[in-house]
Design a protein around this motif. Structure first.
Motif, PDB file in Angstrom:
ATOM      1  N   TYR A  74     -12.605   0.735   2.682  1.00 34.09           N
ATOM      2  CA  TYR A  74     -12.221  -0.527   3.309  1.00 34.09           C
ATOM      3  C   TYR A  74     -10.728  -0.564   3.640  1.00 34.09           C
ATOM      4  O   TYR A  74     -10.312  -1.261   4.570  1.00 34.09           O
ATOM      5  CB  TYR A  74     -12.577  -1.706   2.393  1.00 34.09           C
ATOM      6  CG  TYR A  74     -13.932  -2.315   2.704  1.00 34.09           C
ATOM      7  CD1 TYR A  74     -15.038  -1.504   2.954  1.00 34.09           C
ATOM      8  CD2 TYR A  74     -14.105  -3.691   2.744  1.00 34.09           C
ATOM      9  CE1 TYR A  74     -16.282  -2.046   3.231  1.00 34.09           C
ATOM     10  CE2 TYR A  74     -15.349  -4.247   3.022  1.00 34.09           C
ATOM     11  CZ  TYR A  74     -16.436  -3.418   3.266  1.00 34.09           C
ATOM     12  OH  TYR A  74     -17.664  -3.961   3.552  1.00 34.09           O
ATOM     13  N   ALA A  75      -9.923   0.133   2.839  1.00 28.77           N
ATOM     14  CA  ALA A  75      -8.476   0.122   3.078  1.00 28.77           C
ATOM     15  C   ALA A  75      -8.126   0.892   4.346  1.00 28.77           C
ATOM     16  O   ALA A  75      -7.163   0.541   5.041  1.00 28.77           O
ATOM     17  CB  ALA A  75      -7.742   0.725   1.889  1.00 28.77           C
ATOM     18  N   ALA A  76      -8.906   1.948   4.661  1.00 21.83           N
ATOM     19  CA  ALA A  76      -8.597   2.781   5.832  1.00 21.83           C
ATOM     20  C   ALA A  76      -8.622   1.987   7.146  1.00 21.83           C
ATOM     21  O   ALA A  76      -7.656   2.037   7.913  1.00 21.83           O
ATOM     22  CB  ALA A  76      -9.547   3.972   5.884  1.00 21.83           C
ATOM     23  N   PRO A  77      -9.692   1.223   7.431  1.00 21.15           N
ATOM     24  CA  PRO A  77      -9.698   0.494   8.713  1.00 21.15           C
ATOM     25  C   PRO A  77      -8.730  -0.691   8.763  1.00 21.15           C
ATOM     26  O   PRO A  77      -8.523  -1.276   9.812  1.00 21.15           O
ATOM     27  CB  PRO A  77     -11.138   0.007   8.857  1.00 21.15           C
ATOM     28  CG  PRO A  77     -11.673  -0.049   7.482  1.00 21.15           C
ATOM     29  CD  PRO A  77     -10.997   1.062   6.746  1.00 21.15           C
ATOM     30  N   LEU A 103       2.142   0.195  10.598  1.00 22.26           N
ATOM     31  CA  LEU A 103       2.909   0.768   9.483  1.00 22.26           C
ATOM     32  C   LEU A 103       2.662  -0.042   8.212  1.00 22.26           C
ATOM     33  O   LEU A 103       2.584   0.521   7.110  1.00 22.26           O
ATOM     34  CB  LEU A 103       4.407   0.789   9.830  1.00 22.26           C
ATOM     35  CG  LEU A 103       4.814   1.758  10.947  1.00 22.26           C
ATOM     36  CD1 LEU A 103       6.290   1.602  11.283  1.00 22.26           C
ATOM     37  CD2 LEU A 103       4.518   3.205  10.566  1.00 22.26           C
ATOM     38  N   LEU A 104       2.555  -1.360   8.349  1.00 27.66           N
ATOM     39  CA  LEU A 104       2.241  -2.210   7.207  1.00 27.66           C
ATOM     40  C   LEU A 104       0.855  -1.865   6.662  1.00 27.66           C
ATOM     41  O   LEU A 104       0.649  -1.765   5.443  1.00 27.66           O
ATOM     42  CB  LEU A 104       2.288  -3.676   7.653  1.00 27.66           C
ATOM     43  CG  LEU A 104       2.221  -4.746   6.560  1.00 27.66           C
ATOM     44  CD1 LEU A 104       3.410  -4.636   5.614  1.00 27.66           C
ATOM     45  CD2 LEU A 104       2.179  -6.131   7.188  1.00 27.66           C
ATOM     46  N   GLY A 105      -0.086  -1.659   7.580  1.00 25.80           N
ATOM     47  CA  GLY A 105      -1.428  -1.268   7.168  1.00 25.80           C
ATOM     48  C   GLY A 105      -1.441   0.068   6.451  1.00 25.80           C
ATOM     49  O   GLY A 105      -2.172   0.261   5.472  1.00 25.80           O
ATOM     50  N   ALA A 106      -0.627   1.017   6.938  1.00 30.14           N
ATOM     51  CA  ALA A 106      -0.536   2.339   6.298  1.00 30.14           C
ATOM     52  C   ALA A 106      -0.026   2.207   4.863  1.00 30.14           C
ATOM     53  O   ALA A 106      -0.481   2.923   3.964  1.00 30.14           O
ATOM     54  CB  ALA A 106       0.387   3.241   7.112  1.00 30.14           C
ATOM     55  N   SER A 107       0.909   1.291   4.656  1.00 28.39           N
ATOM     56  CA  SER A 107       1.436   1.100   3.295  1.00 28.39           C
ATOM     57  C   SER A 107       0.360   0.504   2.381  1.00 28.39           C
ATOM     58  O   SER A 107       0.320   0.803   1.180  1.00 28.39           O
ATOM     59  CB  SER A 107       2.689   0.214   3.321  1.00 28.39           C
ATOM     60  OG  SER A 107       2.368  -1.069   3.816  1.00 28.39           O
ATOM     61  N   ILE A 108      -0.526  -0.331   2.933  1.00 30.62           N
ATOM     62  CA  ILE A 108      -1.640  -0.888   2.133  1.00 30.62           C
ATOM     63  C   ILE A 108      -2.590   0.229   1.710  1.00 30.62           C
ATOM     64  O   ILE A 108      -3.037   0.297   0.554  1.00 30.62           O
ATOM     65  CB  ILE A 108      -2.387  -1.972   2.940  1.00 30.62           C
ATOM     66  CG1 ILE A 108      -1.503  -3.206   3.117  1.00 30.62           C
ATOM     67  CG2 ILE A 108      -3.703  -2.368   2.263  1.00 30.62           C
ATOM     68  CD1 ILE A 108      -2.077  -4.273   4.018  1.00 30.62           C
ATOM     69  N   VAL A 109      -2.902   1.127   2.655  1.00 24.48           N
ATOM     70  CA  VAL A 109      -3.778   2.272   2.342  1.00 24.48           C
ATOM     71  C   VAL A 109      -3.156   3.100   1.218  1.00 24.48           C
ATOM     72  O   VAL A 109      -3.836   3.489   0.248  1.00 24.48           O
ATOM     73  CB  VAL A 109      -3.995   3.140   3.594  1.00 24.48           C
ATOM     74  CG1 VAL A 109      -4.713   4.432   3.230  1.00 24.48           C
ATOM     75  CG2 VAL A 109      -4.803   2.385   4.634  1.00 24.48           C
ATOM     76  N   SER A 110      -1.863   3.394   1.361  1.00 28.60           N
ATOM     77  CA  SER A 110      -1.166   4.200   0.339  1.00 28.60           C
ATOM     78  C   SER A 110      -1.220   3.506  -1.018  1.00 28.60           C
ATOM     79  O   SER A 110      -1.473   4.145  -2.055  1.00 28.60           O
ATOM     80  CB  SER A 110       0.290   4.431   0.748  1.00 28.60           C
ATOM     81  OG  SER A 110       0.350   5.097   1.982  1.00 28.60           O
ATOM     82  N   PHE A 111      -0.985   2.195  -1.032  1.00 27.07           N
ATOM     83  CA  PHE A 111      -0.985   1.444  -2.293  1.00 27.07           C
ATOM     84  C   PHE A 111      -2.344   1.518  -2.974  1.00 27.07           C
ATOM     85  O   PHE A 111      -2.444   1.824  -4.173  1.00 27.07           O
ATOM     86  CB  PHE A 111      -0.605  -0.013  -2.016  1.00 27.07           C
ATOM     87  CG  PHE A 111      -0.688  -0.896  -3.235  1.00 27.07           C
ATOM     88  CD1 PHE A 111       0.366  -0.941  -4.141  1.00 27.07           C
ATOM     89  CD2 PHE A 111      -1.824  -1.661  -3.494  1.00 27.07           C
ATOM     90  CE1 PHE A 111       0.282  -1.738  -5.272  1.00 27.07           C
ATOM     91  CE2 PHE A 111      -1.908  -2.450  -4.624  1.00 27.07           C
ATOM     92  CZ  PHE A 111      -0.852  -2.504  -5.522  1.00 27.07           C
ATOM     93  N   VAL A 112      -3.419   1.233  -2.222  1.00 28.63           N
ATOM     94  CA  VAL A 112      -4.771   1.249  -2.799  1.00 28.63           C
ATOM     95  C   VAL A 112      -5.119   2.649  -3.301  1.00 28.63           C
ATOM     96  O   VAL A 112      -5.677   2.807  -4.406  1.00 28.63           O
ATOM     97  CB  VAL A 112      -5.808   0.775  -1.756  1.00 28.63           C
ATOM     98  CG1 VAL A 112      -7.223   0.968  -2.281  1.00 28.63           C
ATOM     99  CG2 VAL A 112      -5.576  -0.685  -1.400  1.00 28.63           C
TER     100      VAL A 112
END
Length: 1266
Positions: free
Chosen positions: A972-975, A935-944
């Motif tokens: 790069y944000a996706a993986p 979920l934290l990673g998903a928020s990074i993808v959304s932010f970028v």
């Protein structure tokens, strides 16, 4: 995540309250039910009571019943474990497959949205579509996070159910398979089934779904590539197709290497178990180095096959890790060369698809290897589980213990009926059979006392085993009526308390229990123990004397109150006084005199009291009749002795007074504060220390460690350089369209690709080499440290606990630890590369980096403390399973005779349930973390993604890069969603796997005997030259908290004298030898041999210069020549001469001579014959000091006489110390020592003492009925 990370652990209740949390859908979806365990683990050390409760369908008994039902349904055909698993869990597994299909499909929505978003940015649009695409990317990542964790959760539950079911099935098989059938398998093989093969079969759950899922993911990714670059992707596909036959060839080689490795592992674990079982004897022989070198050779052979497998794995890693880079180079190269133009949307959509390809491509070889391992293990387990079980084809009537003796008397006159029975021990898969009984016909009346006598190896024990149904009946029938109790010649003792050994699952009856202790003469021994009958017994009863073990085993049989008692030479290990007491009060007493008692014995007292005497000779009945007929028959001369009834009666009367202090009605007094002998397995607290990682790196080699790290970093740098060069290319493509320029871009891209491939190869092979070096060195260091430990360490540490280090923990270090470390390193440098590129491309990412890192570090800290404790609990809960399993293997015939299978099954079920409980808690906690990280990673993808859309509108002053760089950032944000989770999971897994290194290193730090610190004996000195032994005020304590075993003992033995040491059980007889061999350190006094203080001699030299025949005979797996003369210092003539004097020449010649391989010595030689071989071994040593620890206890009187003659003739000028229970064996000796309570109470010439009717020795002689 909106709750505080740390809560008061006392606010949570354990056990049942955890279970109630599963019911809520949201709790299950978010793994909130794990919060109580994590909260407790964050503030204190976890205990078993803090763990999650198992769901009811995961209980081991339920899992076993389910699997067993489907196995039994195939009995009429050729049963297959794989088919049983499919029938038991197939539909559940198929449903999980549907969930996996949905999860994998969702994964491809991300690249499609990424393509749309980049095209939106390229076109410079200002609508809301960009925000929809950006938020869509985040939502898809969130959905995939939930699907991914739920699939893993339910799959892990299925794996735990399968593991429990198979473990219990193997255990039940060992409870039911006969000794004859079990001889087809070595001890090491059976233990490997439980320790290694179970885990491999369970991993089938992962591999089978991955076998269709990974190709499906690859196919979808390739199709989506086709939509982007058309047929240019064929160049990439060609590489994959070319690699398929290569990987198939490698897989076949890996399968062959694995088979060979497992064979070597079976042999090594069997030999290790053998060493641990007989460590006391090996130390007395001074053979530790011999066995250590043997184990190192076996390990070297195992590591040879492991290295083949690891280097082949390294090639697999290289091919599959280099494939994505080669794939992108060939695909983009062909796309350009066919006249097409690259743009940002095409390139970075393809890169995202390549990233999706990385996981299935890299995983595929491991999946294939896992499948190969699983199918090999499934076949191995199917073969073991498919053998016929106890009672199959037998003539035994299955009489329940509940049938009363009175009812039996109405139905049958004989308790045992044997008609023309021919029995054998089947070995080598049935190709060779060793006859145990030959055409035996015998009827044993109900309620009679039967003495089975005969020379060693004549078939006495085989007759008892035939009645038990443990042999293979090839002709005739053996029928027994009523419940049975069996006491083997080598007493079977479990780790636990004295009381638990006797009661053994039966309801505790204080009055009966006290009576049983009294008639077995155990009440005196127990009253002297601080903890009474709750004193802990070490594994195999190593902290008890031989006589105490025999009496405990007999007490167990009497307490269970069966109809037929089968007693294999139970009186040989106790002294004459105690033997008389047991015969009068137990065997002939009210507790047993109404039951049928069948004794294999050499005791004249038993023979004179027997209702029926059976003489065995070479597997058949030579003579049978009653004692009156026996005394008149010609065979009577074979049993020497006299029966002085008046003297015996008077001595027994005196003995009754001596041996019967009253016990309290409710049992023996227990001091609760007494420190137990067997301590709970220690767990290191807190995180795995950095020193553990350093030492593992040291084992791998620091140079190799540095090479691995540098190659991994450089490999990631070339990978990132490759992608940055692509982004620069697509941004420059509008201004430079010349073909020469395009080819120069392609050349540089090829250079990056080539460097990446070379570095991948270096990393893969370096890791394989480092892991193998560590595995080999850690085993060798561990075995050296273990065999160098004092005997007290083995008394206090169950063998199963030590064996766990050599099986499961070393398997982890061999296989899974290097694998997970490799993944961790790849994830670490991959994550660093992604963060570096994201910061370079989007400077605004620095704004989000700080809060993201704060949350990430909080999560991992919160999780790691609990994760470590769960892993340690998991390791601690695993050890009792192997200890219990080993004990059950040793005592399976006793368990079956007492019909205690249900009790042991229930006990094992509890242990497996606890193991499953720790694994379930560990898995749930891991998924709790995984979900939150994803979920934290998903928020990074959304932010970028959102910042890219905002930047394209020009609303902020900072430039967010060109379309090429933005595309790179998004790809790069996706993986990062999976990489963040994978990084911490692999980090936590590495820490868990490092617990195995920690546990192995824990035993590398065990106390060591002073093997080389003292002066050594030079070979030319001939020490000891006379064999003069002197004890001066020697006091010996086994532990500071225990009473002294020897109290201020002083005596002197002249060189060449023969001395007998007698005394009742526990008097300190064996402690004399322990002190002489320095198996236990003396607390006061000194011992001199030929004037030299033995404390000044190095231990190994000391023991090598003495000869010993231990109480329990020891023959190891190998040739008979190696067993007799392991250092090959004697020629054949000398060996045959000694065998002749030990009455073993004919027997050895009949079984194949000195070069016969002893795979299972119990098949070829009886216990008595094994003792004779041990005597021959001692005589071959030609030492000036020979110690005999009751070596004639298990041989008949005639053979005992031959033994004494052999010792007398061969030991002229040799100092002989004999620990004796038979008075007849020491009558001709120069001197006798009588011990009581650790004190020397009488000494002198036996003939002189015999004439003094008031001497203690005289009373012993009267009781022994010589």
């Amino acid at each position: 995540m909106d709750e505080p990370l740390l809560r008061d652990p006392e606010s949570f209740t354990t056990n049942g309250s955890h279970n109630s949390s599963y019911h809520g859908f949201i709790c299950l979806l978010t793994f909130k039910f794990v919060d109580p365990v994590l909260s407790i683990g964050a503030v204190r050390q976890l205990e078993f009571r803090d763990l999650l409760e198992l769901p009811s369908q995961m209980e081991s008994s339920v899992c076993y019943s389910r699997l067993c039902n489907y196995w039994e349904s195939q009995i009429d055909t050729h049963p297959s474990l794989f088919k049983s698993i499919c029938k038991a869990y197939g539909w559940e597994y198929v449903k999980l497959g549907l969930l996996k299909l949905l999860n994998d499909s969702i994964g491809f929505v991300g690249p499609l949205l990424l393509n749309k978003l980049i095209r939106f940015l390229q076109q410079g649009s200002h609508g809301l579509d960009g925000f929809i695409f950006a938020m869509g990317l985040g939502c898809v990542s969130v959905l995939k996070s939930f699907l991914d964790t739920q699939y893993t959760y339910h799959l892990s539950k299925l794996k735990l159910k399968l593991r429990s079911g198979i473990m219990v099935t193997i255990y039940q098989k060992c409870l039911s398979i006969t000794l004859a059938e079990r001889k087809r398998f070595s001890e090491g093989e059976i233990q490997t089934y439980m320790s290694v093969d179970v885990d491999r079969v369970v991993n089938l759950c992962n591999s089978v779904h991955d076998m269709w899922s990974l190709p499906l993911q690859i196919s979808i990714a390739l199709y989506m590539l086709y939509t982007q670059v058309r047929f240019a992707f064929i160049a990439g596909v060609a590489i994959i197709i070319l690699l398929i036959p290569v990987n198939k060839w490698i897989s076949n080689l890996i399968a062959n290497a694995t088979k060979e490795m497992m064979k070597q592992k079976d042999g090594r674990i069997g030999r290790t178990a053998e060493l641990l079982t007989h460590i006391r004897t090996l130390k007395m022989y001074g053979w530790e180095l011999l066995f250590t070198n043997l184990l190192m050779k076996l390990r070297s052979s195992e590591v040879k096959h492991l290295s083949t497998r690891k280097y082949l794995d390294a090639w697999c890693v290289f091919f599959w890790a280099a494939t994505p880079t080669l794939f992108s180079l060939c695909t983009f190269g062909l796309f350009i060369l066919t006249g097409n133009q690259l743009d940002a949307a095409t390139v970075f959509t393809c890169l995202a698809l390549f990233n999706i390809l990385i996981s299935p491509l890299n995983s595929f070889p491991w999946v294939i290897n896992g499948l190969i391992d699983a199918f090999i293990s499934t076949k191995r387990l199917s073969m073991f589980m498919g053998f016929s079980e106890h009672g199959s084809g037998m003539g035994n009537e299955d009489s329940n213990a509940s049938i009363s003796t009175q009812l039996l008397s109405e139905c049958y006159e004989n308790a045992v009926e044997i008609h023309g029975a021919c029995c054998s021990w089947s070995i080598d898969g049935g190709k060779e059979e060793i006859v145990a009984l030959d055409n035996v016909t015998l009827g044993i009346p109900k309620g009679s006392l039967v003495a089975i006598i005969g020379e060693v190896g004549c078939g006495k024990s085989s007759l008892l085993n035939a009645i038990l149904g443990e042999t293979l009946i090839t002709d005739g029938s053996v029928i027994s009526h009523g419940s049975k109790a069996y006491v083997p010649q080598v007493p079977w003792i479990l780790s636990g308390t004295i009381r638990s050994n006797i009661v053994l699952g039966k309801t505790y009856d204080a009055q009966r229990y006290s009576t049983v202790l009294r008639v077995c003469a155990l009440d005196v021994d127990i009253s002297q123990l601080v903890a009474g009958d709750m004193t802990c017994v070490a594994e195999k009863g190593s902290n008890l004397s031989g006589g105490q073990k025999s009496r405990i085993a007999l007490a167990r049989a009497i307490y269970h109150g069966c109809d037929i008692f089968l007693l294999d030479d139970v009186l040989s290990a106790v002294d004459a006084h105690v033997a008389s007491w047991i015969l009068d009060n137990a065997i002939l007493g009210p507790l047993m005199n109404q039951q049928t008692r069948i004794l294999c014995t050499h005791s004249p007292q038993v023979i004179s009291a027997a209702d029926m005497i059976v003489i065995m000779d070479k597997g058949h009945v030579k003579w049978m009749g009653n004692s009156r007929e026996f005394s008149k028959s010609s065979v009577h001369s074979s049993v020497e002795g006299r029966d002085d009834s008046a003297e015996i009666d008077s001595s027994r009367a005196a003995l009754r007074v001596e041996l019967s202090p009253s016990l309290e009605k409710d049992g023996v007094h227990v001091n609760e504060s007494e420190k137990e002998t067997i301590e709970e397995e220690q767990r290191v607290k807190g995180r795995v220390e950095i020193s553990v990682y350093k030492k593992y790196s040291g084992f791998c080699g620091w140079f190799i460690t540095v090479i691995i790290c540098i190659s991994a970093i450089a490999m990631q740098a070339t990978r990132n350089g490759n992608d940055l060069w692509l982004s620069y290319w697509v941004d420059s493509v509008d201004s430079e369209r010349e073909m020469n320029s395009t080819l120069s871009y392609l050349d540089i891209l090829s250079a990056f690709c080539l460097m990446n491939s070379m570095l991948t190869l270096i990393r893969a092979f370096s890791f394989a080499y480092g892991g193998l070096r560590a595995a080999a060195m850690m085993h060798d260091r561990l075995i050296v440290k273990i065999v160098g430990a004092p005997v007290s360490f083995f008394d206090e540490t169950p063998g199963g606990r030590i064996l766990n280090r050599f099986s499961s923990d070393l398997y982890t270090i061999d296989d899974s630890l290097p694998f997970i470390l490799n993944i961790l390193l790849a994830n670490s440098v991959g994550l660093l590369g992604i963060v570096a590129v994201l910061i370079y491309v989007q400077v605004t990412f620095l704004i989000a980096l700080l809060p993201f890192w704060f949350l990430y570090s909080k999560l991992q800290f919160y999780y790691r403390s609990t994760s470590r404790e769960l892993r340690r609990l998991d390791s601690v809960s695993r050890s009792p399973i192997y200890t219990s399993f080993t004990e059950t293997l040793d005592g399976s015939s006793t368990i079956r005779a007492l019909e205690s299978q249900d009790y042991f099954s229930a006990k094992f079920d509890e242990q497996v349930a606890l193991y499953s409980k720790t694994s379930f808690s560990e898995m749930s906690a891991s998924l709790w973390l995984s979900l939150r990280l994803q979920l934290l990673g998903a928020s990074i993808v959304s932010f970028v993604a959102v910042m890219a859309v905002v930047g394209s509108r020009g609303n902020i002053p900072v430039s967010l890069g060109t379309p090429g760089l933005v595309g790179l950032a998004l790809s790069y944000a996706a993986p990062i969603v999976s990489l963040l989770g994978s990084f911490l999971t692999s980090f936590a897994e590495t820490e868990k796997e490092m617990v195995s290194v920690e546990r192995v290193m824990q035993y590398m730090n065990v106390p060591q005997e002073e093997l080389h610190k003292k002066k050594s004996v030079e070979s030319g000195t001939g020490w000891p030259s006379e064999g003069h032994i002197e004890f001066r005020n020697v006091t010996l304590r086994y532990k500071p908290s225990l009473p002294a075993a020897l109290r201020d003992i002083t005596f002197s033995i002249k060189g060449g004298n023969q001395v007998g040491v007698i005394g009742r059980t526990g008097a300190g007889k064996s402690s004399i030898l322990n002190a002489l061999f320095r198996l236990a350190p003396i607390s006061e006094g000194l011992i001199l041999v030929d004037g030299t203080n033995i404390a000044d001699i190095s231990l190994r030299d000391l023991r090598m210069h003495f000869a010993v025949v231990p109480q329990t005979p020891f023959l190891f797996e190998g040739s008979l020549r190696e067993n007799l003369d392991p250092f090959l210092t004697n020629d054949d003539a000398s060996i045959w001469n000694i065998l002749k004097k030990c009455h073993m020449e004919t027997k050895v010649a009949s079984v194949g001579g000195l070069d016969i391989i002893l795979k299972d010595p119990g098949t070829l030689f009886s216990i008595g014959q094994r003792q004779l071989i041990c005597l021959a071994r001692a005589l071959l040593k030609s030492s000036k000091v020979l110690c005999l620890d009751e070596c004639s206890a298990n041989v008949d009187t005639e053979t005992a006489t031959i033994l004494q003659n052999a010792i007398s003739s061969e030991c002229m000028g040799v100092t002989v110390i004999t620990i004796a229970h038979r008075i007849s064996t020491i009558l001709k000796m120069d001197e006798v020592f009588i011990l009581s309570g650790g004190c020397l109470v009488e000494q002198g010439n036996p003939q002189i003492l015999l004439q003094d009717e008031y001497s203690i020795f005289s009373s012993f002689a009267k009781a022994s009925s010589m």
